[in-house]
Scaffold this active site. Sequence first.
Site, mmCIF file in Angstrom:
data_model
loop_
_atom_site.group_PDB
_atom_site.id
_atom_site.type_symbol
_atom_site.label_atom_id
_atom_site.label_comp_id
_atom_site.label_asym_id
_atom_site.label_seq_id
_atom_site.Cartn_x
_atom_site.Cartn_y
_atom_site.Cartn_z
ATOM 1 N N THR A 85 -22.294 4.602 61.870
ATOM 2 C CA THR A 85 -20.984 4.563 62.527
ATOM 3 C C THR A 85 -20.921 5.587 63.758
ATOM 4 O O THR A 85 -21.300 6.568 63.454
ATOM 5 C CB THR A 85 -19.746 4.808 61.824
ATOM 6 O OG1 THR A 85 -18.594 4.129 62.252
ATOM 7 C CG2 THR A 85 -19.850 6.055 61.063
ATOM 8 N N LYS A 173 -12.897 2.147 62.407
ATOM 9 C CA LYS A 173 -13.371 1.570 60.912
ATOM 10 C C LYS A 173 -12.446 0.228 60.546
ATOM 11 O O LYS A 173 -13.034 -0.740 59.743
ATOM 12 C CB LYS A 173 -13.058 2.632 59.895
ATOM 13 C CG LYS A 173 -13.909 4.037 60.084
ATOM 14 C CD LYS A 173 -15.461 3.471 60.195
ATOM 15 C CE LYS A 173 -16.248 3.122 58.858
ATOM 16 N NZ LYS A 173 -17.486 3.107 59.084
ATOM 17 N N VAL A 202 -15.688 11.978 50.694
ATOM 18 C CA VAL A 202 -17.100 12.010 49.843
ATOM 19 C C VAL A 202 -17.526 13.516 49.646
ATOM 20 O O VAL A 202 -17.661 14.115 50.831
ATOM 21 C CB VAL A 202 -18.319 11.151 50.696
ATOM 22 C CG1 VAL A 202 -19.545 11.201 49.702
ATOM 23 C CG2 VAL A 202 -17.917 9.779 50.896
#
Length: 340
Positions: A85, A173, A202
């Site tokens: 991305t 996104k 994460v």
Amino acid sequence: MEACCKVCVTGASGYIASLLINKLLAKGYTVHATLRDLKDESKVGLLKSFPQSQQKLVLFEADIYNSVDFEPAIKGCQFVFHVATPLIHEPGSQFKDITEASLAGSKNIAMYCKRAGTVKRLIYTGSVVSASPMKDDGTGFKDVMDETCWTPLNDSLAYLFHDAYVKDYVYSKTVTEKYMLSCGNDGNGAGLEVVTLLCGVVGGDTLQSFTPGSVRICISPITGNTNGCKSLEFVQQFLGKIPLVHVDDVCEAHIFCMESTSSINGRFLCASSYVSLKEIANHYVLHHSEFTVNQEYADGPKKDMKWGSTKLFAKGFAYKYDTKMILDDCIKCARRMGDL
């Protein structure tokens, strides 16, 4: 299946993708991995250091900003993981921002998947920022956060974006995920299946040679990193609480969705914990007293928001890491890298 199956992973040197590739190689898959620059010895060296890489890893040079390069990597594969991305816009490119670049790249990747004639399933690594439970007018939250939530892309949320980078990322996104889902079949088993995995913040350890950005965000209450703390505050304001997930669980969820023998489509939230900034800060106070935690975070509000996502559980996936394990592994990673 593993012995004769080829899979493609975009953005190969990233935090998630590098561990995913390592796991896929260990399971016996042949991996087509894409990098922006095959002359970057540090990134190429990382991937080539993995066991089985000499026999099972093929590297391709491909860039979201020039996405025609992805076709050779996808050709002949049965599964494609679109992890790459764009995070920082390349000035002077044909695109006005990262949303345009991400969307154009994803359109080409989906097209190449269909053109290849071999790809069964396309798995897109999304973000929970595309699933805000905020009401469309920005006046409050819905009762729960689950896969029915979509971030409203309008000016009602403008007050939450502490800088242009955050807004660009959220828009990128959200818009890209909506397009990816539109490329999937209707669940009748015919054509390309598309799964979007919306990952929380994460944490955990890494195969990279530096502390990943999301890990730095997780430990910001003890490092005093201003931007990291702002990011946690934003996620809490934007999503009600902070969805956390261990990088190992993220990769296992990707593989689980690939290996599913039944038809699988649509979006899945991927987070094992849904906690407040106060809970994160108090974990450090309780279990890591050697660090000083900003009392402002430890005394902060605890919002009564509910996590309503059960889709991955229903499919049979089980998380291995809880909040404590995620945050403790973030500290372990930062210590190993010399950042704590």
